[in-house]
Design an enzyme around this catalytic site. Structure first.
Site, PDB file in Angstrom:
ATOM      1  N   GLU A   1      -0.489   1.063 -21.962  1.00 43.28           N
ATOM      2  CA  GLU A   1      -1.334   0.002 -22.510  1.00 43.28           C
ATOM      3  C   GLU A   1      -1.829  -0.859 -21.352  1.00 43.28           C
ATOM      4  O   GLU A   1      -1.254  -0.844 -20.262  1.00 43.28           O
ATOM      5  CB  GLU A   1      -0.515  -0.884 -23.462  1.00 43.28           C
ATOM      6  CG  GLU A   1       0.070  -0.162 -24.657  1.00 43.28           C
ATOM      7  CD  GLU A   1       0.650  -1.140 -25.674  1.00 43.28           C
ATOM      8  OE1 GLU A   1       0.033  -1.334 -26.731  1.00 43.28           O
ATOM      9  OE2 GLU A   1       1.727  -1.704 -25.397  1.00 43.28           O
TER      10      GLU A   1
ATOM     11  N   MET B   1       0.080 -16.148 -29.686  1.00 39.12           N
ATOM     12  CA  MET B   1      -0.790 -15.621 -28.639  1.00 39.12           C
ATOM     13  C   MET B   1      -0.130 -14.370 -28.064  1.00 39.12           C
ATOM     14  O   MET B   1       1.104 -14.311 -27.992  1.00 39.12           O
ATOM     15  CB  MET B   1      -0.954 -16.675 -27.528  1.00 39.12           C
ATOM     16  CG  MET B   1      -1.579 -16.152 -26.242  1.00 39.12           C
ATOM     17  SD  MET B   1      -1.930 -17.473 -25.052  1.00 39.12           S
ATOM     18  CE  MET B   1      -0.275 -17.990 -24.616  1.00 39.12           C
ATOM     19  N   ASN B   2      -0.924 -13.377 -27.627  1.00 40.17           N
ATOM     20  CA  ASN B   2      -0.362 -12.325 -26.796  1.00 40.17           C
ATOM     21  C   ASN B   2      -1.276 -12.021 -25.597  1.00 40.17           C
ATOM     22  O   ASN B   2      -1.574 -12.932 -24.810  1.00 40.17           O
ATOM     23  CB  ASN B   2       0.149 -11.103 -27.558  1.00 40.17           C
ATOM     24  CG  ASN B   2      -0.838 -10.414 -28.483  1.00 40.17           C
ATOM     25  OD1 ASN B   2      -1.318 -11.012 -29.441  1.00 40.17           O
ATOM     26  ND2 ASN B   2      -1.125  -9.150 -28.209  1.00 40.17           N
ATOM     27  N   ASP B   3      -1.777 -10.826 -25.438  1.00 36.99           N
ATOM     28  CA  ASP B   3      -2.393 -10.403 -24.170  1.00 36.99           C
ATOM     29  C   ASP B   3      -3.502 -11.329 -23.676  1.00 36.99           C
ATOM     30  O   ASP B   3      -4.377 -11.711 -24.448  1.00 36.99           O
ATOM     31  CB  ASP B   3      -3.038  -9.023 -24.321  1.00 36.99           C
ATOM     32  CG  ASP B   3      -2.096  -7.966 -24.874  1.00 36.99           C
ATOM     33  OD1 ASP B   3      -2.543  -6.812 -24.999  1.00 36.99           O
ATOM     34  OD2 ASP B   3      -0.939  -8.288 -25.187  1.00 36.99           O
TER      35      ASP B   3
ATOM     36  N   THR C   1      -7.430  -6.127 -27.079  1.00 31.52           N
ATOM     37  CA  THR C   1      -7.544  -6.492 -25.676  1.00 31.52           C
ATOM     38  C   THR C   1      -8.766  -5.890 -24.997  1.00 31.52           C
ATOM     39  O   THR C   1      -9.203  -4.793 -25.325  1.00 31.52           O
ATOM     40  CB  THR C   1      -6.247  -6.056 -24.973  1.00 31.52           C
ATOM     41  OG1 THR C   1      -5.181  -6.794 -25.557  1.00 31.52           O
ATOM     42  CG2 THR C   1      -6.276  -6.302 -23.482  1.00 31.52           C
TER      43      THR C   1
END
Lengths: 173, 645
Positions: free
Chosen positions: B312, B131-133, B193
């Protein structure tokens, strides 16, 4: 007289052939490699790939990732070969640990690094390269000495190539 | 490259080198060709010289002006061939470029028990994989929604989709099927994202970045297939996608993470998207729209800060001065400041700044240009990135999510089969008392996990001592602690001026605090502490720190000292709140003025062996600590029970 002219023209042709195209390509490689901790290794490993003559920095990063992959794949083969013939349980344990680490480099770090470079999200390439360098070093440190590591040179190469990749990928941030 | 102008003996001698085949008197030249022959000789010599010059230029290696942007991977010249990067160990944050420092020890052997222990009990993470953002957080028809960058196939970044989970209370999450997958040419290389905007008529628009089939970053529109579905299971992508392409002057791989939209006074919407100019100037572009399908790039930018690199996950939202509630993203007017936040690609750190937004010009100006976006305050001083807020319209709160990734090896992540957590959602308020900071505090719903509590009143911890706290299980805790210091004598020796090398660095007034996830023998421990420091004008400046350097005996995990300054006002004691949840520790100082998220991977201080201690490693003060400590229940995060409805 005519021979002198011929000589001069030949000299000019030879000298000018070092300009401009190949000059600026090797200049980019040199500029880039100066920003890595291993200039000579960086230059030689990039130049050995024909794509490097027309690559931009992202292209050089991609080549650097491929270089890690090639060396890591060869090292994994080396490790597996040693594992087959190993009888000392300490040696087997260390080698098995290295199999896991090199699998991580080849199956995780390099694919993620290349994807990140290609897709323009270089931070993932930097972290993957960092991990690859650490995996190689960690593999080397798994040899308790005794037994000593039979793959020191390979681990060193993968570690240093990974740090070269990390530095080049950082230029893309 | 300048041609060489230095005296070059090679060139000069070549100039004088005898030429072969000097024409002898074999052929008598005609009188008319003599000037021609001279001209030819001169021309040939010039050509010869120029070609030599070209050769020489090429062979020289001139020093290059480009600053060295290599990470701190400078080899410590050990005789062995390995390069060990010195970790930066700087108090005020860490660079993703830093290597972990691998000590000269045998590499560690992880067990499944150690790995299993690392999974959190009450922090959001998927059942497995990467998982990230956090994406598009929102509240709809009774449910809080969280979407997140997710790899459904592996514990590494790649094949990015939008994972989805819902919760009644921001704590007890239930997994839902994937919301979006990369199935169009405009997001086939990643559904990246994005953010949600809730329109006044009840519609939900989701803007997100797609990485196209040619790895170009574009912005796309998606919306729920069925607004009456409280779970928002299905999402549709606008057939006319992409809705925004990178404009001229912006690279197609530096254009991502669209924000929630806000309504301008003219009744049209605006969003902002981070990027950069000339490699180093971080910035955020503003687009205007009435229908979310057609956008106009506005002149100028919302703001830009030189030297900060690519921005970002930009976030832009109002906060109320002297307010106690969060504000809708479109709020404007007096008594409001705007927060501009960016995740800096260069350093992998989230920064924010408070300032003023002018809706007439769509420009934002920082209150303090010296603490501008990217060069001043951090959202979190630990391992934390890609944070995003949303407005909770039901409870009138501004809620902040943040991604915490692993700091162990890829080998471990592949073995564990998972990577990354989200923080506990935090409510965000303007700090009226300082006027310079935000306050972040875990949402009150986390308190529903509190089980039994233990109180310790005014425990004396003398200089250079440790006090064990007998609380039972110590891996899932909510700790509130207040510290008062009593000076012993003044100290005039060298002071550590920030977090230093962690708790091991002693100074007059600190460090003091708690040791979490420690074992009885203190072979592993994670100090969370204050270090007040004398400044030249006699006042105290305080650092709040989390020290991972001894958090684990394992040699292949990242062990950093994190922290930053925290304002402590005259009428305040030193207070901290710490959420301990296995391999994640979230530490809040002075009501949330400074926050640190840490990841730790102990090998001994796990399960029943974990303990909690007070400590005071200062040289010149005693400390009195008052604590209230709750054991925390699991949040039982699991798949949505569809069959039970």
């Amino acid at each position: 007289m005519a021979n002198m002219i011929r000589l001069v023209i030949l000299q000019a042709v030879i000298s000018f052939s070092f300009l401009p195209g190949s000059y600026s390509a090797s200049n980019l490689i040199e500029t880039t490699c100066k920003q890595t901790p291993f200039f000579d290794l960086c230059v030689s490993s990039l130049q050995s790939d024909p794509r490097s003559s027309s690559a931009d920095v992202a292209g050089l990063a991609h080549i650097a990732a491929d270089n890690v992959n090639v060396k890591a794949t060869a090292t994994l083969q080396q490790i597996k070969g040693l594992l087959e013939g190993a009888t000392d349980p300490e040696l087997q344990k260390a080698l098995q640990g290295c199999v896991d680490k090199y699998n991580a480099i080849i199956q995780a770090d390099i694919p993620v690094a290349i994807e990140a470079i290609v897709k323009g999200n270089p931070k993932f390439a930097v972290s993957s390269a960092t991990d690859a360098a650490n995996e190689a070093q960690s593999c080397e440190k798994g040899f308790a000495n005794p037994p000593s590591s039979p793959i020191s040179d390979s681990n060193k190469d993968v570690n240093q190539l990974s740090l070269v990749l990390q530095s080049i990928a950082s230029l893309l941030l | 490259m300048e041609p060489s102008t230095s005296h070059d003996p090679e060139r000069n001698s070549a100039f004088y080198a005898p030429l072969p085949d000097h024409p002898s008197s074999g052929r008598a030249p005609a009188t008319r060709s003599r000037p021609l022959k001279g001209f030819v000789v001169i021309l040939a010599s010039v050509v010869f010289l120029l070609s030599l010059v070209a050769l020489i230029i090429n062979q020289r290696q001139e020093p290059l002006p480009t600053p060295n942007r290599a990470p701190s991977a400078s080899p410590t010249s050990k005789p062995a061939s390995f390069s060990e990067a010195e970790p930066r160990g700087v108090a005020e944050g860490v660079s993703a470029k830093s290597n972990p420092s691998l000590l000269n020890e045998v590499s560690f052997n992880w067990t499944n028990a150690m790995f299993s222990w690392q999974r959190s009990a009450y922090h959001f993470q998927p059942q497995k994989n990467w998982m990230n953002d956090p994406d598009g957080p929102l509240y709809h028809k009774g449910w809080y929604h969280l979407f997140y960058q997710y790899n459904p196939d592996s514990a590494i970044w790649g094949n990015i989709t939008w994972g989805h989970a819902v919760s009644r209370d921001l704590i007890h999450w239930l997994y839902l099927p994937l919301a979006m997958v990369p199935d169009r040419w405009y997001d086939i290389n990643g559904v990246w994202t994005g953010s949600a905007t809730l329109l006044p008529d009840g519609q939900i628009v989701m803007l997100y970045t797609g990485s196209t089939n040619e790895s170009v970053q574009v912005q796309n529109l998606a919306y729920p297939a069925n607004l009456s579905d409280p779970l928002l299971l299905d999402w549709l992508k606008y057939p006319g996608n992409p809705v925004i392409f990178a404009p001229a002057g912006i690279e197609t791989d530096e254009f991502r993470d669209p924000t929630t939209a806000w309504l301008g006074p003219d009744g049209t919407w605006r969003i902002t998207i981070g990027s950069r100019f000339n490699d180093t100037i971080g910035t955020s572009l503003v687009y205007q729209t009435t229908n979310f399908t057609d956008y106009e790039l506005l002149d100028g930018v919302l703001h830009a800060v030189p030297g900060t690199g690519m921005w970002e996950c930009v976030d832009f939202y109002p906060v109320a001065i002297n307010g106690s509630v969060g504000l809708d993203t479109s709020s404007l007017g007096p008594g409001i400041k705007h927060v501009l936040k960016a995740s800096l690609d260069d350093t992998k750190v989230d920064h924010y700044a408070l300032g003023t937004y002018d809706p007439a010009t769509d420009k934002w100006t920082p209150d303090n240009p010296e603490e501008d976006v990217g060069i001043g305050l951090k959202v979190d001083y630990g391992r934390y990135y890609a944070s995003k807020t949303f407005f909770d319209q039901v409870k009138q709160r501004r809620i902040l999510w943040g991604w915490i990734n692993e700091t162990d090896t890829e080998t471990a992540d592949l073995k564990k089969g998972w990577a990354s957590l989200q923080t506990i959602p935090r409510s965000v308020l303007y700090d009226n008392k300082t006027g310079t900071h935000l306050l972040q505090w875990p949402v009150e719903e986390v308190e529903s996990l509190r089980l039994n509590s233990t109180v310790f009143e005014e425990v004396l911890v003398e200089a250079g001592s440790i006090v064990p706290l007998d609380i039972g299980a110590a891996t899932q805790l909510d700790i509130l602690a207040v510290f008062e210091i009593e000076s012993l004598e003044s100290n005039t020796t060298d002071e550590v001026s920030d977090c230093g090398d962690g708790a091991i660095d002693r100074s007059t007034f600190g460090p003091f605090g708690i040791l979490v996830i420690a074992d009885d023998s203190l072979s592993e421990l994670t100090p969370v502490f204050f270090r007040p420091v004398n400044t030249s004008d006699g006042s105290l400046k305080t650092y709040f720190c989390a020290d991972e350097t001894r958090s684990s005996k394992a040699t292949d995990v990242f062990k950093q000292v994190y922290g930053g300054k925290v304002p402590v006002l005259d009428d305040e004691n030193y207070n901290m709140r710490v959420l301990v949840d296995h391999s994640i520790v979230e530490s809040f100082a002075q009501g949330g003025r400074t926050v640190i998220s840490s990841r730790i991977y102990p090998t001994e201080a796990i399960y029943g062996a974990a303990r909690l201690f007070l400590f005071n490693n200062a040289t010149g003060v005693n400390v009195k600590a008052t604590l209230k400590i709750w054991e925390m229940n699991s949040a039982f995060i699991r798949p949505f029970p569809f069959e039970e409805t």
